[in-house]
Structure formats: C-alpha cells, structure tokens
Design an enzyme around this catalytic site. Structure first.
Site, PDB file in Angstrom:
ATOM      1  N   SER A   1     117.054 116.421   0.212  1.00  8.95           N
ATOM      2  CA  SER A   1     117.934 117.155   1.117  1.00  8.95           C
ATOM      3  C   SER A   1     119.031 116.252   1.637  1.00  8.95           C
ATOM      4  CB  SER A   1     117.130 117.714   2.303  1.00  8.95           C
ATOM      5  OG  SER A   1     116.084 118.538   1.874  1.00  8.95           O
TER       6      SER A   1
ATOM      7  N   SER B   1     116.252 121.634  -2.471  1.00  5.22           N
ATOM      8  CA  SER B   1     116.997 120.774  -1.561  1.00  5.22           C
ATOM      9  C   SER B   1     117.404 121.539  -0.307  1.00  5.22           C
ATOM     10  CB  SER B   1     118.250 120.233  -2.263  1.00  5.22           C
ATOM     11  OG  SER B   1     118.904 119.271  -1.468  1.00  5.22           O
TER      12      SER B   1
ATOM     13  N   ASP C   1     120.241 121.521   2.196  1.00  3.94           N
ATOM     14  CA  ASP C   1     121.598 121.025   2.390  1.00  3.94           C
ATOM     15  C   ASP C   1     122.213 121.829   3.535  1.00  3.94           C
ATOM     16  OD1 ASP C   1     120.590 120.750  -0.334  1.00  3.94           O
ATOM     17  OD2 ASP C   1     122.465 119.741  -0.767  1.00  3.94           O
TER      18      ASP C   1
END
Length: 370
Positions: free
Chosen positions: A243, A281, A283
């Site tokens: 991340s 991830s 983000d």
C-alpha cells in the site's frame, strides 16, 4: 541522502527550501522508530521493525481551528481512519498518524489521549482521528502489537518543522517499495508567482509495487536493476501487494472539493513511478489546505459565529497545483527509496536498498547529461 543529492531531478517544478511537506507553513512532522531483535519470528517478542509518523498541520491547532480537506481512493485495500467525517464536513480536525496495519487503533487512541491531555480540565471533547497504515509484516512482528501509546505520543510531541527524516523511519520503518527498501519520503513544489506562488508539500509512506515496473522520469530502473542483481524477497505470494498513503498539504486557499481534486492527482505520481493501484494494495490519499483560517470547530457548539469569510482559488489557476502534486508525489517516493537502507527483519528476511550508483548509471544510460 536524497534523489537530488545524486543528481536525479524529478520534473521541472521548483521545490521549497526543505523540499518537504514542512515547507507548507505550520506543518510539523515527527517520528518514533522501533528496531529491536533479530532472528526467527516469535509473535509478541520480535524482531521489531516498525514505528509511527505524525503529520501535524496548523502548528498543532487543527483540533481547535480545523482546515479544509479532501481525499481520494485509488484502491481501497487499506485504511485511513476518519475519512467519513472529512467527506461529510470537508474538514480535517486532528493530526495525521501513519503506522503499520495492526497498530492503527493504538495510534488513533493516542491522538485522542493527547487532545484530552491538552484540553482544559473538565472540558468536553470529541475526536475522529486520521490514521493511515501500510503492512510491514515481511520484516516486522506485526502481530506482536509493539507500537504503544507512548510511541505515538512521542512522535506527536516531537513533531517539528524543517528537514524531515526519510526512509526506514517512523511508520515507514519496515516498509518495502518496488521490491527495494521503502518507507517515508517527502517533497514539495512552489508554483509560479503568476499562479499565486503557493506551496504544495507531499509526504508518503511507500510500501507498494513490483521491481520490473519501477521507473524514474520514465526510465525503466526496475527492468535494469533486476532481482538477479539486487535480490527480492523470495516466495512472495502476492507480487505487488502492499500500500501507499499519500498526504498532501498546501497553503493555497482551497475549498474541500478542490482538496479532493488535488488528492486525486497523487495517483498520477504513483503511476509515473510504476504503481498500478493493484487489487491487494491500499492506495489512499488525503489533502489539506491551510489557506482559509478561522474555520469553526464543530465541537464548539456554543460558538455564536453565524458565517465565516472564505477565499477560494479560481479553478482557472488550479492546474499548476495538480502538476505540483504529481511531481512532489513522484519525488517523495523516490526520496523514500534513496534514503532507505538495507534491512534484515523477521526470520532473516532481507530487503535491499536501491543502490545509488546503479540508479545514477541507469539514469545516465537513458538520459545522458548534455
């Protein structure tokens, strides 16, 4: 060591004096770094490779006098607490904490404890703190819950302006970026006087990406410095997992929807470095703006103020701020990579630093100096 110390310059914009988020007046940053033990993982004992980073806007007055803010999610496999209130009210009302995935709660509680500690005795106070996370379990005993309230309070109380430590520090201690050692990075840009002369600062906690996609100024660094040359962690079940949290600050007089728009542009900086916002991830990006002062905190229920005078940057002048966010995000990630050093954590897992000499060689190979 930072990217510019190696002669690697991202974009064409002008950095502020510290090339850091602290170039935005009133923004402070503090870290607590926890590095203990070595060898095999014993949950609850270590090894420990983690920490806390605090971004404190408004010289710590953000609880009493909030700031306009906005956010954006590129991919949501992560956490940044308090965003629902920011989306609803358009205001940031607390410092911002960054840590590992399993320590969000203790950092959140510590921010509340600090506010209660610093308030007038007997006063009524409520808080929805903003705390972001990335996963450091490849190097850190993440299930051991080694971040304690005193660590978060130390980062908060030690926050300062000026130069910012980068790399494997604070919340970035155990993080990995494009299969190199990652962590905390920061950068800034000052837009032209004709566009207002405003400052945009970015701080990242970078823990995402695969080696072969890493690029700098469009140069395929990750395809040149392969795993055969600089090893990557073996047996990665989810290549590219991880991340990145991006915090954007500016002194421009923006309203919340404009903060949303600046936050969104952080994703372009990540994309320029080779990030995809992959399925696994998280983000998540936040932007706050200090250009409007005197906003009324929602816990001051008896404040008699009926209206608050505001300023708003014309959208005809917002594109230079977009460019500043993109460039500063890209450079902040690169600074995290350049500053980080090789680290060995649990079970002897070793994540290697981006080699400075090879980075320079690759950049010169594709873009020789004129």
């Amino acid at each position: 060591m930072r990217a510019r110390d190696l002669g690697v310059v991202v974009g064409t914009g002008t950095p502020g004096p510290n090339n850091a988020i602290t170039d935005v007046d009133g923004v402070l940053v503090g870290h607590t770094t926890l590095i203990e033990g070595e060898g095999a993982l014993t949950v609850g004992e270590g090894p420990v490779r983690t920490g806390v980073t605090m971004i404190v806007p408004h010289n710590g007055r953000v609880g009493e006098e909030p700031l306009f803010a906005g956010s954006h999610r590129l991919n949501g496999n992560g956490e940044l607490t308090g965003l629902e209130w920011i989306r609803e009210s358009g205001m940031l009302t607390t410092p911002i904490g960054l840590t590992n995935t399993h320590s969000v709660g203790v950092v959140r509680d510590a921010i509340i404890a600090a506010e209660v500690r610093d308030r007038e005795a007997g006063g009524v106070y409520w808080s929805l703190p903003v705390v972001g996370e990335t996963w450091d379990g490849a190097l850190n005993d993440i299930g051991g819950m080694h971040v304690r309230p005193e660590h978060a309070l130390a980062a908060l109380d030690g926050a300062a302006g000026g130069a910012v430590q980068e790399g494997a520090v604070g919340g970035g201690t155990g993080m990995i970026c494009h299969d190199f050692k990652g962590g905390i990075g920061t950068a800034s840009r000052v837009v032209a006087a004709a566009d207002g002369g405003y400052t945009v600062g970015v701080l990242v906690q970078a823990n995402y990406g695969v080696r072969e996609r890493l690029q700098v100024n469009g140069v395929p660094v990750g395809r040149e410095i392969t795993g055969d040359e600089v090893p990557v962690l073996p047996d990665d079940p989810l290549p590219g997992a991880g991340s990145i949290i991006v915090i954007v600050g500016t002194d421009a007089p923006l309203i919340p929807t404009q903060c949303d728009r600046l936050a969104q542009r952080a994703g372009l900086g990540i994309g320029r470095m080779g990030g995809l916002g992959s399925h696994s991830s998280g983000d998540i990006f936040l932007c706050f703006a200090t250009g409007n002062q005197g906003l009324i905190s929602s816990y001051k229920m008896n404040d008699p103020t009926l209206t608050v005078p505001l300023k708003m940057l014309s959208n005809n002048y917002i594109t230079p701020l977009f460019e500043a966010v993109v460039e500063a995000t890209e450079e902040a990630i690169l600074n995290a990579l350049v500053a980080a050093e090789t680290m060995t954590g649990i079970n002897g897992n070793t994540v290697y630093a981006l080699p400075h000499d090879r980075l320079v060689e690759v950049m010169e190979k594709y873009r020789p100096a004129e």
